[in-house]
Design an enzyme around this catalytic site. Structure first.
Site, PDB file in Angstrom:
ATOM      1  N   ALA A   1     -32.113  59.922 -14.223  1.00  0.00           N
ATOM      2  CA  ALA A   1     -32.575  59.160 -13.060  1.00  0.00           C
ATOM      3  C   ALA A   1     -34.084  58.935 -13.096  1.00  0.00           C
ATOM      4  O   ALA A   1     -34.581  57.925 -12.600  1.00  0.00           O
ATOM      5  CB  ALA A   1     -32.191  59.888 -11.777  1.00  0.00           C
ATOM      6  N   THR A   2     -34.814  59.870 -13.672  1.00  0.00           N
ATOM      7  CA  THR A   2     -36.269  59.704 -13.738  1.00  0.00           C
ATOM      8  C   THR A   2     -36.604  58.424 -14.499  1.00  0.00           C
ATOM      9  O   THR A   2     -37.394  57.585 -14.034  1.00  0.00           O
ATOM     10  CB  THR A   2     -36.912  60.925 -14.438  1.00  0.00           C
ATOM     11  OG1 THR A   2     -36.570  62.091 -13.696  1.00  0.00           O
ATOM     12  CG2 THR A   2     -38.419  60.792 -14.530  1.00  0.00           C
TER      13      THR A   2
ATOM     14  N   ASN B   1     -32.396  65.062  -1.934  1.00  0.00           N
ATOM     15  CA  ASN B   1     -32.046  66.200  -2.781  1.00  0.00           C
ATOM     16  C   ASN B   1     -32.291  67.546  -2.113  1.00  0.00           C
ATOM     17  O   ASN B   1     -31.656  68.534  -2.443  1.00  0.00           O
ATOM     18  CB  ASN B   1     -32.817  66.133  -4.108  1.00  0.00           C
ATOM     19  CG  ASN B   1     -34.269  65.793  -3.932  1.00  0.00           C
ATOM     20  OD1 ASN B   1     -34.619  64.783  -3.338  1.00  0.00           O
ATOM     21  ND2 ASN B   1     -35.140  66.646  -4.433  1.00  0.00           N
TER      22      ASN B   1
ATOM     23  N   GLN C   1     -28.280  61.918  -5.911  1.00  0.00           N
ATOM     24  CA  GLN C   1     -27.572  63.015  -5.247  1.00  0.00           C
ATOM     25  C   GLN C   1     -26.293  62.544  -4.562  1.00  0.00           C
ATOM     26  O   GLN C   1     -25.610  63.337  -3.928  1.00  0.00           O
ATOM     27  CB  GLN C   1     -28.509  63.692  -4.223  1.00  0.00           C
ATOM     28  CG  GLN C   1     -29.696  64.388  -4.852  1.00  0.00           C
ATOM     29  CD  GLN C   1     -29.305  65.655  -5.621  1.00  0.00           C
ATOM     30  OE1 GLN C   1     -28.176  66.156  -5.535  1.00  0.00           O
ATOM     31  NE2 GLN C   1     -30.243  66.199  -6.388  1.00  0.00           N
TER      32      GLN C   1
ATOM     33  N   SER D   1     -28.009  60.071 -12.244  1.00  0.00           N
ATOM     34  CA  SER D   1     -28.158  61.041 -13.328  1.00  0.00           C
ATOM     35  C   SER D   1     -26.835  61.775 -13.520  1.00  0.00           C
ATOM     36  O   SER D   1     -26.256  62.266 -12.548  1.00  0.00           O
ATOM     37  CB  SER D   1     -29.269  62.028 -12.971  1.00  0.00           C
ATOM     38  OG  SER D   1     -29.831  62.563 -14.128  1.00  0.00           O
TER      39      SER D   1
ATOM     40  N   HIS E   1     -25.890  64.671 -14.802  1.00  0.00           N
ATOM     41  CA  HIS E   1     -25.677  66.116 -14.611  1.00  0.00           C
ATOM     42  C   HIS E   1     -25.522  66.527 -13.158  1.00  0.00           C
ATOM     43  O   HIS E   1     -25.190  67.672 -12.874  1.00  0.00           O
ATOM     44  CB  HIS E   1     -26.789  66.930 -15.293  1.00  0.00           C
ATOM     45  CG  HIS E   1     -28.162  66.774 -14.704  1.00  0.00           C
ATOM     46  ND1 HIS E   1     -28.775  67.784 -14.009  1.00  0.00           N
ATOM     47  CD2 HIS E   1     -29.035  65.746 -14.716  1.00  0.00           C
ATOM     48  CE1 HIS E   1     -29.991  67.386 -13.645  1.00  0.00           C
ATOM     49  NE2 HIS E   1     -30.173  66.147 -14.061  1.00  0.00           N
TER      50      HIS E   1
ATOM     51  N   THR F   1     -31.681  54.481 -30.252  1.00  0.00           N
ATOM     52  CA  THR F   1     -30.275  54.799 -30.533  1.00  0.00           C
ATOM     53  C   THR F   1     -29.646  55.450 -29.310  1.00  0.00           C
ATOM     54  O   THR F   1     -30.222  56.361 -28.711  1.00  0.00           O
ATOM     55  CB  THR F   1     -30.199  55.760 -31.740  1.00  0.00           C
ATOM     56  OG1 THR F   1     -30.809  55.104 -32.848  1.00  0.00           O
ATOM     57  CG2 THR F   1     -28.761  56.122 -32.072  1.00  0.00           C
TER      58      THR F   1
ATOM     59  N   CYS G   1     -37.228  70.644  -9.037  1.00  0.00           N
ATOM     60  CA  CYS G   1     -38.276  70.001  -9.820  1.00  0.00           C
ATOM     61  C   CYS G   1     -39.658  70.501  -9.421  1.00  0.00           C
ATOM     62  O   CYS G   1     -40.601  70.389 -10.171  1.00  0.00           O
ATOM     63  CB  CYS G   1     -38.196  68.498  -9.642  1.00  0.00           C
ATOM     64  SG  CYS G   1     -36.549  67.905  -9.954  1.00  0.00           S
TER      65      CYS G   1
HETATM   66  N1  PMP Z   1     -33.910  61.693  -8.027  1.00  0.00           N
HETATM   67  C1  PMP Z   1     -33.344  62.676  -7.312  1.00  0.00           C
HETATM   68  C2  PMP Z   1     -33.021  62.442  -5.875  1.00  0.00           C
HETATM   69  C3  PMP Z   1     -33.073  63.909  -7.900  1.00  0.00           C
HETATM   70  O1  PMP Z   1     -32.529  64.891  -7.184  1.00  0.00           O
HETATM   71  C4  PMP Z   1     -33.399  64.101  -9.273  1.00  0.00           C
HETATM   72  C5  PMP Z   1     -33.145  65.421  -9.948  1.00  0.00           C
HETATM   73  N2  PMP Z   1     -33.667  66.533  -9.289  1.00  0.00           N
HETATM   74  C6  PMP Z   1     -33.978  63.025  -9.968  1.00  0.00           C
HETATM   75  C7  PMP Z   1     -34.206  61.835  -9.312  1.00  0.00           C
HETATM   76  C8  PMP Z   1     -34.342  63.147 -11.415  1.00  0.00           C
HETATM   77  O2  PMP Z   1     -33.201  63.275 -12.216  1.00  0.00           O
HETATM   78  P1  PMP Z   1     -33.361  63.641 -13.752  1.00  0.00           P
HETATM   79  O3  PMP Z   1     -34.239  64.868 -13.790  1.00  0.00           O
HETATM   80  O4  PMP Z   1     -31.981  63.932 -14.218  1.00  0.00           O
HETATM   81  O5  PMP Z   1     -34.000  62.496 -14.428  1.00  0.00           O
END
Ligand code: PMP
Length: 385
Positions: free
Chosen positions: A68-69, A149, A177, A197, A199, A237, A323
């Site tokens: 997601a970042t 989050n 989320q 994301s 995971h 890739t 984070c």
């Molecule tokens: N946005 C939100 C709302 C998140 O909770 C997170 C992960 N904590 C991220 C973005 C970033 O996701 P990733 O670290 O998997 O890139």
């Protein structure tokens, strides 16, 4: 261990593990024309369809990323490349807020950060003001998260989308989320861009996606330039094994969504009722707002969250967001909701998911209650003359 940190990362779903391992055992670059390459490309196509079905969008609207970042960076930078104001909210993840600051620091684009109320709901009147005040340059993008989050508070995006589109702005949502946890229908939710994301819903880490609505015209602004993969939006890739795992997790989450969400919400309610009954002076953040089923943000007044976490080593939970764990600054989300710095520092996030059991909740309540009592008594002993 009692794992109550699904908002940081969820355990890999068995379906995702199988798909990832099977792909790791195979060979092939999804861009190669031979048989092995076509096999890899088919695995990617399947995952694209599985994710598209979870989101109710078309497979061609998905760009795979590293998470997601990266998806947020891609969305914000593309949408703002042509100028215009960027409007976002005070409770966004740093993967939006910091990108927004970086973009607007480097360009003449204005940045407007919308405040939230004590329950974490975005102030829509301020959005109208921001759109009106943008003047001739106009607003390029409104970026508002679908679910927070830290607190799980859900943003009602419909009025945001309506106002933004009426002002000619694009809408991006960080749905990291939310996706895979509650149903989402991109036919109805008229956002232009959406980040996710893998995971967070039981896929592997290090893979995610950006949805770009087909009708959205954006200045082409890739961050990764190279071989032109993902229609040029994200060269490099493809992470075929990760993408296959994401697809399998999306399919599994989609199949079990209603049943899982109801079960998890009931467990979360039991957890909150247990904490309120057994821990004096605790308060649940965002309790009056519409929230995600699997998260609770609890403030234990006067009890530092890091000490609570240290006193319950068998419980995996988080102080604020993972984070920012380890960073000395208090949660910007709780401060934006009007909490004091002390309360923000005394807040623990417990988050549940598809594999959480009633026993986890029972043991979690006991462990948290004991940890808070232990920290309170050692603080009291320290202050005794
Ligand atoms: N946005 C939100 C709302 C998140 O909770 C997170 C992960 N904590 C991220 C973005 C970033 O996701 P990733 O670290 O998997 O890139």
């Amino acid at each position: 261990m009692i794992y109550l940190d699904y908002n940081a990362t969820a355990p890999l779903r068995p379906e995702a593990l199988d798909a990832t391992v099977a792909t790791l055992r195979s060979v092939g670059n999804a861009s190669s024309m031979h048989h092995a390459g076509r096999d890899a490309a088919e695995r990617v196509d399947l995952a694209r369809r599985q994710l598209a079905s979870l989101l109710n969008c078309s497979a061609g609207e998905i760009v795979f990323t590293s998470g997601a970042t990266e998806a947020n960076n891609l969305a914000l930078r593309a949408a703002c490349a042509g100028g215009g104001a960027l409007v976002t909210t005070a409770v966004e993840h740093p993967a939006v807020l910091e990108v927004a600051r970086a973009i607007t620091d480097a360009t003449p684009n204005a940045l407007v950060v919308l405040p939230v109320d004590a329950d974490g709901n975005v102030d829509l009147a301020k959005l109208d003001d921001a759109l009106e005040d943008a003047g001739e340059r106009g607003t390029a993008l409104v970026s508002a998260m679908l679910a927070n989050n830290e607190t799980g508070v859900i943003t009602d995006l419909s009025p945001v989308i309506k106002a933004a589109h009426a002002a000619g702005a694009l809408v991006h949502t960080d749905a990291t989320q939310y996706v895979g946890r509650l149903p989402i229908d991109l036919d109805e939710l008229d956002v232009d861009l959406l980040s996710l994301s893998s995971h967070k819903f039981g896929g592997p880490q290090g893979v995610g996606a950006l949805f770009v609505r087909r009708s959205t015209s954006l200045p082409f602004h890739p961050q990764m330039i190279g071989g032109g993969q993902e229609r040029g939006w994200r060269a490099g890739t493809l992470n075929v094994a990760g993408i296959a795992g994401l697809g399998a997790a999306a399919e599994a989450a989609c199949l079990k969504m209603h049943e899982e969400a109801a079960r998890i919400a009931a467990l979360r309610d039991t957890l909150e009722a247990g904490l309120l009954a057994h821990v004096p002076g605790c308060r649940i953040n965002g309790i009056k707002a519409s929230r995600m089923p699997g998260v609770t943000s609890v403030t234990f007044s006067g009890v530092p969250a890091d000490a609570v976490l240290a006193a319950m080593p068998d419980v995996a939970a988080s102080d604020g967001s993972a984070c920012s764990s380890g960073a000395p600054s208090p949660s910007h989300v709780l401060l934006a909701m009007g909490r004091s710095r002390e309360d923000a520092d005394s807040t623990v996030r417990l988050s549940l998911g598809y594999a959480t059991t009633p026993r986890d909740i029972e043991r979690g309540i006991e462990a948290v209650a004991a940890a808070v009592a232990q920290v309170r008594s050692s603080l009291a002993a320290d202050t005794e003359p």
